[in-house]
Design a protein around this motif. Sequence first.
Motif, PDB file in Angstrom:
ATOM      1  N   ALA A  78       0.836  -1.199   0.000  1.00 40.56           N
ATOM      2  CA  ALA A  78       0.000   0.000   0.000  1.00 40.56           C
ATOM      3  C   ALA A  78       0.870   1.248   0.000  1.00 40.56           C
ATOM      4  O   ALA A  78       1.834   1.344   0.770  1.00 40.56           O
ATOM      5  CB  ALA A  78      -0.937   0.024   1.202  1.00 40.56           C
ATOM      6  N   LEU A  79       0.518   2.195  -0.853  1.00 39.17           N
ATOM      7  CA  LEU A  79       1.202   3.477  -0.883  1.00 39.17           C
ATOM      8  C   LEU A  79       0.592   4.407   0.155  1.00 39.17           C
ATOM      9  O   LEU A  79      -0.625   4.402   0.381  1.00 39.17           O
ATOM     10  CB  LEU A  79       1.097   4.107  -2.271  1.00 39.17           C
ATOM     11  N   GLY A  80       1.442   5.223   0.784  1.00 36.88           N
ATOM     12  CA  GLY A  80       0.980   6.175   1.772  1.00 36.88           C
ATOM     13  C   GLY A  80       0.500   7.463   1.129  1.00 36.88           C
ATOM     14  O   GLY A  80       0.470   7.593  -0.105  1.00 36.88           O
ATOM     15  N   PRO A  81       0.091   8.454   1.947  1.00 33.60           N
ATOM     16  CA  PRO A  81      -0.390   9.734   1.431  1.00 33.60           C
ATOM     17  C   PRO A  81       0.614  10.390   0.486  1.00 33.60           C
ATOM     18  O   PRO A  81       1.809  10.422   0.771  1.00 33.60           O
ATOM     19  CB  PRO A  81      -0.570  10.565   2.706  1.00 33.60           C
ATOM     20  N   LYS A  82       0.105  10.873  -0.656  1.00 35.24           N
ATOM     21  CA  LYS A  82       0.917  11.561  -1.670  1.00 35.24           C
ATOM     22  C   LYS A  82       2.074  10.698  -2.171  1.00 35.24           C
ATOM     23  O   LYS A  82       3.079  11.211  -2.663  1.00 35.24           O
ATOM     24  CB  LYS A  82       1.447  12.892  -1.118  1.00 35.24           C
ATOM     25  N   ASP A  83       1.929   9.379  -2.023  1.00 35.02           N
ATOM     26  CA  ASP A  83       2.951   8.432  -2.481  1.00 35.02           C
ATOM     27  C   ASP A  83       4.314   8.710  -1.867  1.00 35.02           C
ATOM     28  O   ASP A  83       5.362   8.477  -2.486  1.00 35.02           O
ATOM     29  CB  ASP A  83       3.059   8.450  -4.019  1.00 35.02           C
ATOM     30  N   ALA A 127      -0.738 -11.672  14.992  1.00 32.91           N
ATOM     31  CA  ALA A 127      -1.187 -12.524  13.895  1.00 32.91           C
ATOM     32  C   ALA A 127      -0.499 -12.054  12.615  1.00 32.91           C
ATOM     33  O   ALA A 127       0.149 -11.002  12.585  1.00 32.91           O
ATOM     34  CB  ALA A 127      -2.706 -12.461  13.764  1.00 32.91           C
ATOM     35  N   MET A 128      -0.655 -12.823  11.557  1.00 36.18           N
ATOM     36  CA  MET A 128       0.102 -12.592  10.324  1.00 36.18           C
ATOM     37  C   MET A 128      -0.633 -11.664   9.367  1.00 36.18           C
ATOM     38  O   MET A 128      -1.744 -11.971   8.929  1.00 36.18           O
ATOM     39  CB  MET A 128       0.385 -13.928   9.642  1.00 36.18           C
ATOM     40  N   PRO A 129      -0.030 -10.517   9.021  1.00 44.03           N
ATOM     41  CA  PRO A 129      -0.680  -9.566   8.113  1.00 44.03           C
ATOM     42  C   PRO A 129      -0.713 -10.089   6.687  1.00 44.03           C
ATOM     43  O   PRO A 129       0.256 -10.683   6.204  1.00 44.03           O
ATOM     44  CB  PRO A 129       0.189  -8.312   8.226  1.00 44.03           C
ATOM     45  N   ASP A 130      -1.826  -9.877   6.007  1.00 46.11           N
ATOM     46  CA  ASP A 130      -1.962 -10.317   4.621  1.00 46.11           C
ATOM     47  C   ASP A 130      -1.940  -9.095   3.697  1.00 46.11           C
ATOM     48  O   ASP A 130      -0.906  -8.456   3.548  1.00 46.11           O
ATOM     49  CB  ASP A 130      -3.233 -11.140   4.440  1.00 46.11           C
ATOM     50  N   ASN A 131      -3.060  -8.736   3.091  1.00 39.42           N
ATOM     51  CA  ASN A 131      -3.077  -7.535   2.256  1.00 39.42           C
ATOM     52  C   ASN A 131      -3.126  -6.281   3.129  1.00 39.42           C
ATOM     53  O   ASN A 131      -3.273  -6.365   4.355  1.00 39.42           O
ATOM     54  CB  ASN A 131      -4.282  -7.558   1.314  1.00 39.42           C
ATOM     55  N   ILE A 132      -3.036  -5.132   2.505  1.00 42.54           N
ATOM     56  CA  ILE A 132      -3.144  -3.863   3.211  1.00 42.54           C
ATOM     57  C   ILE A 132      -3.716  -2.833   2.249  1.00 42.54           C
ATOM     58  O   ILE A 132      -3.351  -2.816   1.068  1.00 42.54           O
ATOM     59  CB  ILE A 132      -1.772  -3.416   3.773  1.00 42.54           C
ATOM     60  N   THR A 133      -4.647  -2.001   2.739  1.00 42.16           N
ATOM     61  CA  THR A 133      -5.222  -0.952   1.895  1.00 42.16           C
ATOM     62  C   THR A 133      -5.283   0.354   2.677  1.00 42.16           C
ATOM     63  O   THR A 133      -5.483   0.355   3.892  1.00 42.16           O
ATOM     64  CB  THR A 133      -6.643  -1.310   1.419  1.00 42.16           C
ATOM     65  N   PHE A 134      -5.118   1.461   1.956  1.00 48.42           N
ATOM     66  CA  PHE A 134      -5.196   2.792   2.531  1.00 48.42           C
ATOM     67  C   PHE A 134      -6.539   3.390   2.148  1.00 48.42           C
ATOM     68  O   PHE A 134      -6.942   3.324   0.982  1.00 48.42           O
ATOM     69  CB  PHE A 134      -4.045   3.648   1.989  1.00 48.42           C
ATOM     70  N   ASN A 135      -7.239   3.977   3.125  1.00 45.97           N
ATOM     71  CA  ASN A 135      -8.567   4.520   2.833  1.00 45.97           C
ATOM     72  C   ASN A 135      -8.517   5.901   2.178  1.00 45.97           C
ATOM     73  O   ASN A 135      -9.557   6.521   1.947  1.00 45.97           O
ATOM     74  CB  ASN A 135      -9.430   4.561   4.095  1.00 45.97           C
ATOM     75  N   GLY A 136      -7.304   6.372   1.898  1.00 44.78           N
ATOM     76  CA  GLY A 136      -7.146   7.655   1.221  1.00 44.78           C
ATOM     77  C   GLY A 136      -7.172   8.847   2.145  1.00 44.78           C
ATOM     78  O   GLY A 136      -6.981   9.990   1.705  1.00 44.78           O
ATOM     79  N   ASP A 141      -6.838   8.558   6.425  1.00 43.39           N
ATOM     80  CA  ASP A 141      -6.115   8.484   7.694  1.00 43.39           C
ATOM     81  C   ASP A 141      -5.890   7.073   8.233  1.00 43.39           C
ATOM     82  O   ASP A 141      -5.340   6.916   9.313  1.00 43.39           O
ATOM     83  CB  ASP A 141      -6.867   9.286   8.749  1.00 43.39           C
ATOM     84  N   THR A 142      -6.302   6.044   7.486  1.00 44.07           N
ATOM     85  CA  THR A 142      -6.245   4.690   8.038  1.00 44.07           C
ATOM     86  C   THR A 142      -5.750   3.665   7.026  1.00 44.07           C
ATOM     87  O   THR A 142      -6.193   3.649   5.879  1.00 44.07           O
ATOM     88  CB  THR A 142      -7.638   4.250   8.542  1.00 44.07           C
ATOM     89  N   PHE A 143      -4.850   2.821   7.486  1.00 45.44           N
ATOM     90  CA  PHE A 143      -4.470   1.618   6.743  1.00 45.44           C
ATOM     91  C   PHE A 143      -5.248   0.451   7.354  1.00 45.44           C
ATOM     92  O   PHE A 143      -5.182   0.224   8.565  1.00 45.44           O
ATOM     93  CB  PHE A 143      -2.972   1.336   6.853  1.00 45.44           C
ATOM     94  N   TRP A 144      -5.996  -0.262   6.509  1.00 47.37           N
ATOM     95  CA  TRP A 144      -6.727  -1.440   6.970  1.00 47.37           C
ATOM     96  C   TRP A 144      -5.896  -2.689   6.692  1.00 47.37           C
ATOM     97  O   TRP A 144      -5.456  -2.911   5.561  1.00 47.37           O
ATOM     98  CB  TRP A 144      -8.078  -1.540   6.286  1.00 47.37           C
ATOM     99  N   ILE A 145      -5.702  -3.492   7.741  1.00 52.05           N
ATOM    100  CA  ILE A 145      -4.808  -4.651   7.641  1.00 52.05           C
ATOM    101  C   ILE A 145      -5.526  -5.902   8.144  1.00 52.05           C
ATOM    102  O   ILE A 145      -5.804  -6.026   9.345  1.00 52.05           O
ATOM    103  CB  ILE A 145      -3.527  -4.431   8.463  1.00 52.05           C
ATOM    104  N   PRO A 146      -5.845  -6.833   7.267  1.00 50.61           N
ATOM    105  CA  PRO A 146      -6.394  -8.114   7.715  1.00 50.61           C
ATOM    106  C   PRO A 146      -5.250  -9.024   8.172  1.00 50.61           C
ATOM    107  O   PRO A 146      -4.177  -9.062   7.568  1.00 50.61           O
ATOM    108  CB  PRO A 146      -7.057  -8.667   6.452  1.00 50.61           C
ATOM    109  N   LEU A 147      -5.484  -9.742   9.250  1.00 51.00           N
ATOM    110  CA  LEU A 147      -4.494 -10.676   9.800  1.00 51.00           C
ATOM    111  C   LEU A 147      -5.015 -12.084   9.552  1.00 51.00           C
ATOM    112  O   LEU A 147      -5.979 -12.517  10.180  1.00 51.00           O
ATOM    113  CB  LEU A 147      -4.278 -10.401  11.286  1.00 51.00           C
ATOM    114  N   ILE A 148      -4.386 -12.799   8.636  1.00 52.69           N
ATOM    115  CA  ILE A 148      -4.972 -14.036   8.110  1.00 52.69           C
ATOM    116  C   ILE A 148      -4.966 -15.184   9.111  1.00 52.69           C
ATOM    117  O   ILE A 148      -5.926 -15.960   9.177  1.00 52.69           O
ATOM    118  CB  ILE A 148      -4.273 -14.456   6.798  1.00 52.69           C
ATOM    119  N   HIS A 149      -3.910 -15.326   9.910  1.00 52.64           N
ATOM    120  CA  HIS A 149      -3.827 -16.403  10.898  1.00 52.64           C
ATOM    121  C   HIS A 149      -3.173 -15.892  12.171  1.00 52.64           C
ATOM    122  O   HIS A 149      -2.245 -15.083  12.107  1.00 52.64           O
ATOM    123  CB  HIS A 149      -2.977 -17.581  10.388  1.00 52.64           C
TER     124      HIS A 149
END
Length: 356
Positions: free
Chosen positions: A213-218, A253-262, A264-272
């Motif tokens: 995931a890219l951060g603000p303003k790359d 737990a183990m992080p899988d994908n990651i997305t930036f909401n554009g 203030d927040t990075f959403w991170i699912p932890l698969i296991h």
Amino acid sequence: MKSIKVVAVLTVTFFILFVLLWFNSSIHPIIWQPTENPKLSGVFSKNTKLDKSQLILQNLGSGPEDIVLSENGRFYTGFADGRIISFIIDQNKHSDVHLLTNTGGRPLGMKFTNTGELIVADAVKGLLSISMAGEISVLVNMVDGIKMKFVDHLDIAEDGTIWFSDASQRFEHSQVEYDFIEGSATGRLLSYSPDTGETKVHISDLFFANGVALGPKDEYVLINETGKAQIHRLWLKGDQKGKRDIFLKDLPAMPDNITFNGKDTFWIPLIHLREPLLEQMAYYPFIRKLIGGFPSHWIQPINQYGFVIGVNLNGEVITNLQSPSTLYSITSVIEYKGSLILGSLDMPNAAIFNLD
């Protein structure tokens, strides 16, 4: 005499088993250092919030691993059998499902370009570009003349550069368990320029490179290191350009994908949840060499747990959502109209969680 015979038979049996496992094992384990494990405490305290999620895409396919929203309001996801479908969401329900294409591989991470092409990280086929007519073009499937084994996730910068991960240079998607047993840390963060066609390797020592995931303003790019339960940051602009640091470490737990909401927040699912036994064996490559002789489906993670965290721009955990019983293997999260749309590597459905 009978006792001697029993001991002899057992000795021979164990010797044969040892030989079979050792020579059937294709892994080359190394000693590695696990990070601290806070377990389900503090900001990660156990809860059941995600159990209230609404299921969607039930029984349309296995493993809608990543979900992405197009400018025309349709969502897209890919299944384990290679299909990529589109659908709409209204009032926590899905409808109007259409087949876009079938990659013939395993589509994982997805993002749309500014011009409307769907870029797909396909674990088998490589980095793909797919038109809305379903036409598939391979952008990258080799680096320095060597085929990539496990293209995983991506994000796209404003200038069109595609940042993506190659989870392992040792094992393919169907052999993922062996990568965690071996611990050789050959995952990579790469970039692809559509303008020049050039692919560059930026980081090459990650223990299973995953979400990007890219951060603000790359200004920087984040890359999840699943095997060590942490997230790296590579600075792309400013005084720290080219430098690398740890954005978030010591996850339970183990992080899988990651997305930036554009915003203030990075959403991170932890698969296991982290496997204590696996990490205890980090210092014993001999034992892991023997385990590598077993079929991969014998050594799959046994804990099924749903886990998502939200992290602010300072790398602080601000949201902790868990599901001990309803959801599991969550691999993607996107924020949409006050809700989170959740994808999964293994479930026969996706899910919607209302943030309100």
